[in-house]
Design a protein around this motif. Structure first.
Motif, PDB file in Angstrom:
ATOM      1  N   ARG A  16       0.875  -1.176   0.000  1.00  0.00           N
ATOM      2  CA  ARG A  16       0.000   0.000   0.000  1.00  0.00           C
ATOM      3  C   ARG A  16       0.912   1.224   0.000  1.00  0.00           C
ATOM      4  N   ARG A  18       1.183   5.271   0.140  1.00  0.00           N
ATOM      5  CA  ARG A  18       0.509   6.530   0.473  1.00  0.00           C
ATOM      6  C   ARG A  18       1.384   7.653  -0.061  1.00  0.00           C
ATOM      7  N   ILE A  19       0.836   8.418  -0.972  1.00  0.00           N
ATOM      8  CA  ILE A  19       1.521   9.583  -1.528  1.00  0.00           C
ATOM      9  C   ILE A  19       0.651  10.782  -1.177  1.00  0.00           C
ATOM     10  N   ASP A  20       1.093  11.522  -0.179  1.00  0.00           N
ATOM     11  CA  ASP A  20       0.287  12.600   0.384  1.00  0.00           C
ATOM     12  C   ASP A  20      -1.098  12.048   0.728  1.00  0.00           C
ATOM     13  N   GLU A  21      -2.168  12.549   0.133  1.00  0.00           N
ATOM     14  CA  GLU A  21      -3.507  12.076   0.480  1.00  0.00           C
ATOM     15  C   GLU A  21      -4.011  10.949  -0.422  1.00  0.00           C
ATOM     16  N   HIS A  22      -3.172  10.421  -1.281  1.00  0.00           N
ATOM     17  CA  HIS A  22      -3.573   9.390  -2.233  1.00  0.00           C
ATOM     18  C   HIS A  22      -3.083   8.011  -1.803  1.00  0.00           C
ATOM     19  N   THR A  23      -3.868   6.984  -2.120  1.00  0.00           N
ATOM     20  CA  THR A  23      -3.476   5.607  -1.841  1.00  0.00           C
ATOM     21  C   THR A  23      -3.432   4.819  -3.140  1.00  0.00           C
ATOM     22  N   LEU A  24      -2.329   4.153  -3.373  1.00  0.00           N
ATOM     23  CA  LEU A  24      -2.136   3.281  -4.523  1.00  0.00           C
ATOM     24  C   LEU A  24      -1.675   1.921  -4.010  1.00  0.00           C
ATOM     25  N   SER A  48       3.861   6.274 -15.165  1.00  0.00           N
ATOM     26  CA  SER A  48       4.196   7.661 -14.845  1.00  0.00           C
ATOM     27  C   SER A  48       4.608   8.416 -16.106  1.00  0.00           C
TER      28      SER A  48
END
Length: 132
Positions: A16, A18-24, A48
């Protein structure tokens, strides 16, 4: 930017991100022992580039009032020689909109100026990995 990575409970290798407020999520294929539940890191790398090219072209088209409705990006990866330092990406851009050939050609040139393309092709990257 903050990136946090944690093993996800739902898979063998699934991560999982977490990039700032994003989840990938990222995983590996079943052939490598994963669950194929998410893109693998190579897919994210390639994606990307695709996203950056599309965003860059759309931004320029809107600023210049070029009638570009959308872009379809198809990337084909050849990683057969990756161990020898050769990783090839063939990128096809399909511009959707009422564009003449000159506009299509100009947008194609702009696509190669996206920041991720430059990062992948013109920058020497140094990675310092350490314990936290």
């Amino acid at each position: 930017m903050t990136v946090a990575l944690h093993k996800d409970e739902t898979g063998t290798y699934r991560q999982r991100l977490r990039i700032d407020e994003h989840t990938l999520f990222a995983d590996v294929t079943r052939e490598l022992g994963g669950d194929s539940s998410a893109p693998d890191p190579h897919d994210l790398f390639d994606a990307s580039l695709a996203a950056c090219k599309a965003i860059t072209v759309m931004m320029v088209a809107r600023r210049r009032k070029v009638p570009l409705d959308s872009i379809d990006v198809v990337i084909e990866r050849d990683s057969s020689e990756e161990q020898r330092g050769h990783y090839r990406l063939a990128v096809q851009l399909h511009f959707n909109g009422d564009l003449d050939d000159a506009a299509r050609q100009k947008l194609l040139e702009i696509a190669d100026k996206c920041p991720v393309h430059k990062l992948m092709t013109q920058t020497e990257i140094h990675i310092d990995t350490r314990l936290g």
